[in-house]
Design an enzyme around this catalytic site. Structure first.
Site, PDB file in Angstrom:
ATOM      1  N   ASP A 141      -4.037  -1.011   1.968  1.00 42.20           N
ATOM      2  CA  ASP A 141      -5.036   0.460   2.055  1.00 42.20           C
ATOM      3  C   ASP A 141      -6.192   0.131   1.520  1.00 42.20           C
ATOM      4  O   ASP A 141      -6.739   1.408   1.876  1.00 42.20           O
ATOM      5  CB  ASP A 141      -3.458   1.016   1.858  1.00 42.20           C
ATOM      6  CG  ASP A 141      -3.837   2.454   2.911  1.00 42.20           C
ATOM      7  OD1 ASP A 141      -3.610   3.492   1.768  1.00 42.20           O
ATOM      8  OD2 ASP A 141      -4.430   2.745   3.384  1.00 42.20           O
ATOM      9  N   LYS A 144     -11.018  -1.921   4.973  1.00 43.74           N
ATOM     10  CA  LYS A 144     -10.376  -3.053   5.917  1.00 43.74           C
ATOM     11  C   LYS A 144     -10.443  -3.677   6.054  1.00 43.74           C
ATOM     12  O   LYS A 144     -10.088  -4.542   6.685  1.00 43.74           O
ATOM     13  CB  LYS A 144     -10.165  -1.590   7.206  1.00 43.74           C
ATOM     14  CG  LYS A 144     -10.138  -0.185   7.197  1.00 43.74           C
ATOM     15  CD  LYS A 144      -8.344  -0.187   6.858  1.00 43.74           C
ATOM     16  CE  LYS A 144      -7.868   1.201   5.467  1.00 43.74           C
ATOM     17  NZ  LYS A 144      -7.376   1.836   4.414  1.00 43.74           N
ATOM     18  N   ASP A 169      -1.518  -0.037   6.349  1.00 41.55           N
ATOM     19  CA  ASP A 169      -1.808   0.814   7.143  1.00 41.55           C
ATOM     20  C   ASP A 169      -3.432   0.385   7.901  1.00 41.55           C
ATOM     21  O   ASP A 169      -3.801  -0.230   7.699  1.00 41.55           O
ATOM     22  CB  ASP A 169      -2.404   1.686   5.659  1.00 41.55           C
ATOM     23  CG  ASP A 169      -2.510   3.549   6.402  1.00 41.55           C
ATOM     24  OD1 ASP A 169      -3.021   4.116   5.895  1.00 41.55           O
ATOM     25  OD2 ASP A 169      -1.858   3.362   7.427  1.00 41.55           O
ATOM     26  N   ASN A 170      -3.563   1.692   8.802  1.00 37.77           N
ATOM     27  CA  ASN A 170      -4.726   1.612   9.759  1.00 37.77           C
ATOM     28  C   ASN A 170      -4.799   0.881  10.344  1.00 37.77           C
ATOM     29  O   ASN A 170      -5.770   0.327  10.621  1.00 37.77           O
ATOM     30  CB  ASN A 170      -6.134   1.852   8.639  1.00 37.77           C
ATOM     31  CG  ASN A 170      -5.584   3.474   7.712  1.00 37.77           C
ATOM     32  OD1 ASN A 170      -5.628   2.912   6.806  1.00 37.77           O
ATOM     33  ND2 ASN A 170      -5.384   4.033   8.102  1.00 37.77           N
ATOM     34  N   GLU A 199      -2.710   9.763   9.745  1.00 30.70           N
ATOM     35  CA  GLU A 199      -2.281  11.051   8.731  1.00 30.70           C
ATOM     36  C   GLU A 199      -2.645  12.569   8.995  1.00 30.70           C
ATOM     37  O   GLU A 199      -3.882  12.401   9.338  1.00 30.70           O
ATOM     38  CB  GLU A 199      -2.305  10.255   7.955  1.00 30.70           C
ATOM     39  CG  GLU A 199      -3.816   9.792   6.919  1.00 30.70           C
ATOM     40  CD  GLU A 199      -4.658   8.987   6.657  1.00 30.70           C
ATOM     41  OE1 GLU A 199      -3.609   7.780   8.019  1.00 30.70           O
ATOM     42  OE2 GLU A 199      -5.329   8.229   6.429  1.00 30.70           O
TER      43      GLU A 199
HETATM   44  C1  LIG Z   1     -11.541  -3.714  -3.005  1.00 28.56           C
HETATM   45  N1  LIG Z   1     -11.318  -2.947  -3.321  1.00 28.56           N
HETATM   46  N2  LIG Z   1     -10.041  -2.766  -4.760  1.00 28.56           N
HETATM   47  C2  LIG Z   1      -8.982  -2.073  -4.465  1.00 28.56           C
HETATM   48  C3  LIG Z   1      -9.831  -1.153  -3.930  1.00 28.56           C
HETATM   49  C4  LIG Z   1      -9.477   0.103  -3.822  1.00 28.56           C
HETATM   50  C5  LIG Z   1     -10.762   1.155  -2.679  1.00 28.56           C
HETATM   51  C6  LIG Z   1     -10.225   2.387  -2.499  1.00 28.56           C
HETATM   52  O1  LIG Z   1      -9.694   3.108  -2.630  1.00 28.56           O
HETATM   53  C7  LIG Z   1     -11.046   3.454  -1.410  1.00 28.56           C
HETATM   54  C8  LIG Z   1     -11.996   3.722  -0.919  1.00 28.56           C
HETATM   55  C9  LIG Z   1     -12.654   4.006  -0.262  1.00 28.56           C
HETATM   56  C10 LIG Z   1     -11.748   3.913   1.272  1.00 28.56           C
HETATM   57  C11 LIG Z   1     -10.572   3.124   1.171  1.00 28.56           C
HETATM   58  C12 LIG Z   1      -9.327   2.252   1.675  1.00 28.56           C
HETATM   59  N3  LIG Z   1      -9.502   3.121   3.226  1.00 28.56           N
HETATM   60  C13 LIG Z   1      -9.918   3.565   4.317  1.00 28.56           C
HETATM   61  O2  LIG Z   1     -11.328   3.228   4.421  1.00 28.56           O
HETATM   62  C14 LIG Z   1      -9.041   4.878   5.071  1.00 28.56           C
HETATM   63  C15 LIG Z   1     -10.278   4.960   6.253  1.00 28.56           C
HETATM   64  C16 LIG Z   1      -9.017   6.122   6.935  1.00 28.56           C
HETATM   65  C17 LIG Z   1      -9.840   7.262   7.919  1.00 28.56           C
HETATM   66  C18 LIG Z   1      -9.323   7.202   9.720  1.00 28.56           C
HETATM   67  C19 LIG Z   1     -10.563   8.117  10.384  1.00 28.56           C
HETATM   68  C20 LIG Z   1     -11.667   8.902  10.107  1.00 28.56           C
HETATM   69  F1  LIG Z   1     -12.501   9.088  10.969  1.00 28.56           F
HETATM   70  C21 LIG Z   1     -11.853   8.557   8.907  1.00 28.56           C
HETATM   71  C22 LIG Z   1     -11.498   7.590   7.761  1.00 28.56           C
HETATM   72  C23 LIG Z   1      -7.603   6.435   7.175  1.00 28.56           C
HETATM   73  C24 LIG Z   1      -7.435   5.843   5.774  1.00 28.56           C
HETATM   74  O3  LIG Z   1      -5.629   5.830   6.466  1.00 28.56           O
HETATM   75  C25 LIG Z   1      -7.696   4.951   5.201  1.00 28.56           C
HETATM   76  O4  LIG Z   1      -6.960   4.246   4.397  1.00 28.56           O
HETATM   77  C26 LIG Z   1     -10.334   2.797  -0.178  1.00 28.56           C
HETATM   78  C27 LIG Z   1     -11.286   0.606  -1.972  1.00 28.56           C
HETATM   79  C28 LIG Z   1     -11.626  -0.986  -1.570  1.00 28.56           C
HETATM   80  C29 LIG Z   1     -11.101  -1.964  -2.968  1.00 28.56           C
HETATM   81 MG   LIG Z   2      -4.577   4.177   4.720  1.00 25.30          MG
END
Ligand SMILES: Cn1ncc2cc([C@H](O)c3cccc(CNC(=O)c4cc(-c5ccc(F)cc5)cc(O)c4O)c3)ccc21
Ligand SMILES: [Mg+2]
Length: 215
Positions: A141, A144, A169-170, A199
């Site tokens: 999650d 992506k 997810d997603n 969600e």
């Molecule tokens: C490398 N590394 N290692 C650990 C680690 C941890 C993170 C952060 O937790 C993190 C920060 C920002 C974004 C995310 C990904 N999640 C998403 O981008 C997402 C978007 C949407 C959505 C859907 C529709 C929209 F219009 C806008 C956003 C719906 C969803 O459920 C999502 O999970 C995860 C990042 C890289 C990391």
């Molecule tokens: Mg997600």
């Protein structure tokens, strides 16, 4: 705005949820994100599918990539029996700080190991640092575009073994096309798409469950 969205989510938990009651933490976050402010938690609809997969796998060791505020961490940890644990990776320190407090409020800190770091840097150390042989369940999650490279990294590190379940997810929204193509076409995975919704919205999204069949 003075506070961040994760800080407002934590405040909603502290106002509405009961300490030590994981379900009330989940309900408080879902209510806040549905009625006050959308946030990228897996949510209640896809969360129920996550629950069913956790119950089906009965994992001893879970890896979660992308903690955010800890919503799915709590969903997973609340279903784990004594001795089982979820290792969750979060590279953003502000998200990690909020998630630690959400997980603590739910009373599940003994079942959770939150590691502050990027997946690509942490995965190669999993065996050595955390004594992990292989993961029973991986919940993807995070970014992506990292789903596929991190899956390949987990394979290379021997952290995915016959029977390991990947749940992503997603896979529709925002979408993970290269990951989907890989797990659906690889002879070493058996994949199934659980159709659902993004969600707290009516937009289509879903979870992809992929079982590793071994080499
Ligand atoms: C490398 N590394 N290692 C650990 C680690 C941890 C993170 C952060 O937790 C993190 C920060 C920002 C974004 C995310 C990904 N999640 C998403 O981008 C997402 C978007 C949407 C959505 C859907 C529709 C929209 F219009 C806008 C956003 C719906 C969803 O459920 C999502 O999970 C995860 C990042 C890289 C990391
Ligand atoms: Mg997600």
């Amino acid at each position: 705005t003075r506070t961040s969205r994760p800080q407002r989510i934590l405040k909603a938990v502290q106002r509405k949820a009961t300490v030590g009651d994981p379900q009330s933490v989940i309900t408080a976050i879902d209510h806040f994100c549905r009625h006050r402010e959308w946030a990228m938690n897996v949510g209640d609809e896809k969360g129920s599918i996550l629950d069913s997969v956790v119950n089906e796998v009965s994992p001893v060791t879970v890896l979660e990539l992308g903690t955010y505020c800890g919503y799915s961490t709590v969903r997973i940890a609340r279903l784990l029996p004594p001795g089982a644990c979820v290792i969750t990776l979060e590279f953003n320190p502000d998200y990690a700080a909020i998630a630690r407090q959400v997980i603590k409020w739910s009373g599940l800190e003994d079942k959770v190991q939150l590691v502050e770091g990027a997946s690509g840097d942490c995965i190669p150390w999993m065996k050595e640092h955390f004594g992990v042989q292989a993961f029973d369940l991986v919940f993807l999650d995070h970014w992506k575009e990292r789903y596929l490279p991190d899956t390949k990294l987990l394979e290379e590190c021997g952290l995915i073994q016959k029977g390991t379940v990947l749940l992503a997810d997603n896979v529709i929204c925002p979408g993970t096309p290269d990951y989907l193509e890989y797990v659906r076409n690889s002879p070493r995975y058996n994949s199934h798409y659980y159709r659902s919704h993004l969600e707290y919205t009516k937009a289509e999204d879903g979870l992809e469950k992929s079982v590793f069949l071994g080499y």
